[in-house]
Motif scaffolding. Sequence first.
Motif, PDB file in Angstrom:
ATOM      1  N   GLU A 118       8.474   9.092   4.973  1.00  0.00           N
ATOM      2  CA  GLU A 118       7.189   8.650   5.522  1.00  0.00           C
ATOM      3  C   GLU A 118       6.078   9.612   5.085  1.00  0.00           C
ATOM      4  O   GLU A 118       4.969   9.185   4.754  1.00  0.00           O
ATOM      5  N   GLN A 119       6.404  10.902   5.069  1.00  0.00           N
ATOM      6  CA  GLN A 119       5.427  11.894   4.622  1.00  0.00           C
ATOM      7  C   GLN A 119       5.088  11.700   3.141  1.00  0.00           C
ATOM      8  O   GLN A 119       3.932  11.791   2.735  1.00  0.00           O
ATOM      9  N   GLU A 120       6.103  11.392   2.337  1.00  0.00           N
ATOM     10  CA  GLU A 120       5.874  11.147   0.906  1.00  0.00           C
ATOM     11  C   GLU A 120       5.054   9.877   0.677  1.00  0.00           C
ATOM     12  O   GLU A 120       4.198   9.830  -0.223  1.00  0.00           O
ATOM     13  N   MET A 121       5.300   8.844   1.498  1.00  0.00           N
ATOM     14  CA  MET A 121       4.513   7.618   1.394  1.00  0.00           C
ATOM     15  C   MET A 121       3.050   7.892   1.755  1.00  0.00           C
ATOM     16  O   MET A 121       2.132   7.371   1.115  1.00  0.00           O
ATOM     17  N   PHE A 122       2.818   8.711   2.769  1.00  0.00           N
ATOM     18  CA  PHE A 122       1.460   9.091   3.155  1.00  0.00           C
ATOM     19  C   PHE A 122       0.730   9.723   1.972  1.00  0.00           C
ATOM     20  O   PHE A 122      -0.431   9.394   1.691  1.00  0.00           O
ATOM     21  N   GLU A 123       1.415  10.600   1.249  1.00  0.00           N
ATOM     22  CA  GLU A 123       0.801  11.251   0.096  1.00  0.00           C
ATOM     23  C   GLU A 123       0.466  10.241  -1.001  1.00  0.00           C
ATOM     24  O   GLU A 123      -0.574  10.349  -1.663  1.00  0.00           O
ATOM     25  N   LEU A 126       0.609   3.176   8.062  1.00  0.00           N
ATOM     26  CA  LEU A 126       1.937   3.586   8.514  1.00  0.00           C
ATOM     27  C   LEU A 126       2.178   3.263   9.989  1.00  0.00           C
ATOM     28  O   LEU A 126       3.318   3.160  10.431  1.00  0.00           O
ATOM     29  N   SER A 127       1.080   3.109  10.751  1.00  0.00           N
ATOM     30  CA  SER A 127       1.206   2.705  12.155  1.00  0.00           C
ATOM     31  C   SER A 127       1.445   1.206  12.274  1.00  0.00           C
ATOM     32  O   SER A 127       2.185   0.743  13.140  1.00  0.00           O
ATOM     33  N   ALA A 128       0.795   0.434  11.379  1.00  0.00           N
ATOM     34  CA  ALA A 128       0.860  -1.028  11.469  1.00  0.00           C
ATOM     35  C   ALA A 128       2.097  -1.620  10.798  1.00  0.00           C
ATOM     36  O   ALA A 128       2.581  -2.678  11.217  1.00  0.00           O
ATOM     37  N   LEU A 129       2.608  -0.940   9.767  1.00  0.00           N
ATOM     38  CA  LEU A 129       3.717  -1.486   8.985  1.00  0.00           C
ATOM     39  C   LEU A 129       4.883  -0.505   8.931  1.00  0.00           C
ATOM     40  O   LEU A 129       4.673   0.696   8.728  1.00  0.00           O
ATOM     41  N   SER A 130       6.092  -1.014   9.098  1.00  0.00           N
ATOM     42  CA  SER A 130       7.260  -0.158   8.937  1.00  0.00           C
ATOM     43  C   SER A 130       7.412   0.215   7.465  1.00  0.00           C
ATOM     44  O   SER A 130       6.827  -0.425   6.585  1.00  0.00           O
ATOM     45  N   MET A 131       8.203   1.229   7.190  1.00  0.00           N
ATOM     46  CA  MET A 131       8.413   1.637   5.805  1.00  0.00           C
ATOM     47  C   MET A 131       9.003   0.492   4.983  1.00  0.00           C
ATOM     48  O   MET A 131       8.593   0.246   3.847  1.00  0.00           O
ATOM     49  N   ASP A 132       9.965  -0.228   5.551  1.00  0.00           N
ATOM     50  CA  ASP A 132      10.565  -1.351   4.823  1.00  0.00           C
ATOM     51  C   ASP A 132       9.540  -2.427   4.518  1.00  0.00           C
ATOM     52  O   ASP A 132       9.442  -2.926   3.396  1.00  0.00           O
ATOM     53  N   THR A 133       8.752  -2.794   5.524  1.00  0.00           N
ATOM     54  CA  THR A 133       7.741  -3.837   5.339  1.00  0.00           C
ATOM     55  C   THR A 133       6.713  -3.421   4.292  1.00  0.00           C
ATOM     56  O   THR A 133       6.313  -4.224   3.436  1.00  0.00           O
ATOM     57  N   LEU A 134       6.296  -2.161   4.335  1.00  0.00           N
ATOM     58  CA  LEU A 134       5.301  -1.667   3.384  1.00  0.00           C
ATOM     59  C   LEU A 134       5.855  -1.683   1.961  1.00  0.00           C
ATOM     60  O   LEU A 134       5.187  -2.135   1.031  1.00  0.00           O
ATOM     61  N   ARG A 135       7.086  -1.211   1.794  1.00  0.00           N
ATOM     62  CA  ARG A 135       7.684  -1.216   0.456  1.00  0.00           C
ATOM     63  C   ARG A 135       7.820  -2.636  -0.082  1.00  0.00           C
ATOM     64  O   ARG A 135       7.524  -2.912  -1.242  1.00  0.00           O
ATOM     65  N   PHE A 136       8.326  -3.539   0.757  1.00  0.00           N
ATOM     66  CA  PHE A 136       8.482  -4.929   0.319  1.00  0.00           C
ATOM     67  C   PHE A 136       7.142  -5.550  -0.031  1.00  0.00           C
ATOM     68  O   PHE A 136       7.026  -6.305  -0.993  1.00  0.00           O
ATOM     69  N   ALA A 137       6.112  -5.237   0.753  1.00  0.00           N
ATOM     70  CA  ALA A 137       4.773  -5.793   0.491  1.00  0.00           C
ATOM     71  C   ALA A 137       4.238  -5.303  -0.853  1.00  0.00           C
ATOM     72  O   ALA A 137       3.647  -6.078  -1.610  1.00  0.00           O
ATOM     73  N   ILE A 138       4.448  -4.021  -1.148  1.00  0.00           N
ATOM     74  CA  ILE A 138       3.996  -3.482  -2.440  1.00  0.00           C
ATOM     75  C   ILE A 138       4.780  -4.123  -3.574  1.00  0.00           C
ATOM     76  O   ILE A 138       4.207  -4.569  -4.573  1.00  0.00           O
ATOM     77  N   TYR A 139       6.105  -4.195  -3.415  1.00  0.00           N
ATOM     78  CA  TYR A 139       6.948  -4.765  -4.466  1.00  0.00           C
ATOM     79  C   TYR A 139       6.624  -6.241  -4.711  1.00  0.00           C
ATOM     80  O   TYR A 139       6.577  -6.707  -5.848  1.00  0.00           O
ATOM     81  N   ALA A 140       6.373  -6.974  -3.609  1.00  0.00           N
ATOM     82  CA  ALA A 140       6.094  -8.408  -3.722  1.00  0.00           C
ATOM     83  C   ALA A 140       4.621  -8.697  -3.986  1.00  0.00           C
ATOM     84  O   ALA A 140       4.229  -9.858  -4.080  1.00  0.00           O
ATOM     85  N   GLN A 141       3.805  -7.632  -4.097  1.00  0.00           N
ATOM     86  CA  GLN A 141       2.363  -7.769  -4.311  1.00  0.00           C
ATOM     87  C   GLN A 141       1.738  -8.646  -3.225  1.00  0.00           C
ATOM     88  O   GLN A 141       0.931  -9.545  -3.484  1.00  0.00           O
ATOM     89  N   ASP A 142       2.117  -8.348  -1.991  1.00  0.00           N
ATOM     90  CA  ASP A 142       1.692  -9.117  -0.822  1.00  0.00           C
ATOM     91  C   ASP A 142       0.519  -8.403  -0.138  1.00  0.00           C
ATOM     92  O   ASP A 142       0.691  -7.672   0.835  1.00  0.00           O
ATOM     93  N   ALA A 143      -0.668  -8.622  -0.665  1.00  0.00           N
ATOM     94  CA  ALA A 143      -1.859  -7.945  -0.147  1.00  0.00           C
ATOM     95  C   ALA A 143      -2.188  -8.366   1.286  1.00  0.00           C
ATOM     96  O   ALA A 143      -2.713  -7.573   2.069  1.00  0.00           O
ATOM     97  N   LYS A 144      -1.887  -9.610   1.644  1.00  0.00           N
ATOM     98  CA  LYS A 144      -2.207 -10.105   2.988  1.00  0.00           C
ATOM     99  C   LYS A 144      -1.479  -9.305   4.058  1.00  0.00           C
ATOM    100  O   LYS A 144      -2.041  -9.008   5.114  1.00  0.00           O
ATOM    101  N   THR A 145      -0.206  -8.990   3.810  1.00  0.00           N
ATOM    102  CA  THR A 145       0.554  -8.211   4.789  1.00  0.00           C
ATOM    103  C   THR A 145      -0.033  -6.812   4.933  1.00  0.00           C
ATOM    104  O   THR A 145      -0.214  -6.307   6.045  1.00  0.00           O
ATOM    105  N   ILE A 146      -0.364  -6.171   3.824  1.00  0.00           N
ATOM    106  CA  ILE A 146      -0.927  -4.821   3.865  1.00  0.00           C
ATOM    107  C   ILE A 146      -2.288  -4.825   4.556  1.00  0.00           C
ATOM    108  O   ILE A 146      -2.632  -3.895   5.291  1.00  0.00           O
ATOM    109  N   ALA A 147      -3.059  -5.890   4.341  1.00  0.00           N
ATOM    110  CA  ALA A 147      -4.406  -5.984   4.925  1.00  0.00           C
ATOM    111  C   ALA A 147      -4.384  -6.159   6.444  1.00  0.00           C
ATOM    112  O   ALA A 147      -5.437  -6.128   7.086  1.00  0.00           O
ATOM    113  N   LYS A 148      -3.209  -6.320   7.033  1.00  0.00           N
ATOM    114  CA  LYS A 148      -3.100  -6.380   8.494  1.00  0.00           C
ATOM    115  C   LYS A 148      -3.353  -5.017   9.123  1.00  0.00           C
ATOM    116  O   LYS A 148      -3.638  -4.923  10.316  1.00  0.00           O
ATOM    117  N   ALA A 149      -3.231  -3.969   8.324  1.00  0.00           N
ATOM    118  CA  ALA A 149      -3.485  -2.620   8.833  1.00  0.00           C
ATOM    119  C   ALA A 149      -4.974  -2.444   9.119  1.00  0.00           C
ATOM    120  O   ALA A 149      -5.819  -2.964   8.384  1.00  0.00           O
TER     121      ALA A 149
END
Length: 202
Positions: free
Chosen positions: A68-73, A90-113
């Motif tokens: 989580e610290q490395e993802m923050f960086e 990192l508060s709005a999305l779990s590490m798994d959800t965030l990784r999957f969103a980046i991999y799937a290029q799912d901007a809508k999920t990330i924009a929920k933060a």
Amino acid sequence: MISYISGIYAGHSTDAVVIECGGIGFCIRVPETVLNRLPAKNSEFKLYTYLHVKEDAMQLYGFISKEEQEMFELLIGVSGIGPKGALGILSALSMDTLRFAIYAQDAKTIAKAPGIGIKTAQKMILELKDKISLADTLGEQSAMVSADAVDSKTNANRAEAIEALTALGFSASEAVKAVSGVKDIETLSTEAIIKAALKKTL
């Protein structure tokens, strides 16, 4: 850089915790994942930390896990995302959800933060997609995926299944996660992959 702080948990506020170490109380900004896992007061507590230095201030940020610290960086390295925005993600999305969103290029999920718009999410995906490994994204599924990597038919079936699930209303990251959890995927047709993925989501 201070890699971690281990000491006595002395209290917290809405976005920070205080850890006493060597007679000094360190105020450390944290995401909700930390606030949701606080120990009893006066108990031993360890956080992996990042020291953010500006011209007029220094601030420690803390995390339960090293990943989580490395993802923050990685997040604060994206233009337009500062420490506050990274904590929000990192508060709005779990590490798994965030990784999957980046991999799937799912901007809508990330924009929920909070404070992260679609354009910032798209920029984040663009800058981080090559820094998030497929093995990290899929976790225990990584060995299976690595074995499949040379099988273009398997990859085509997987892609078609993901596309079909998004057409059914799944977000891109949800579709990737569901399909990646299907066992023996190399032996299945596209239709069979879709059915197996849907069973996992029900």
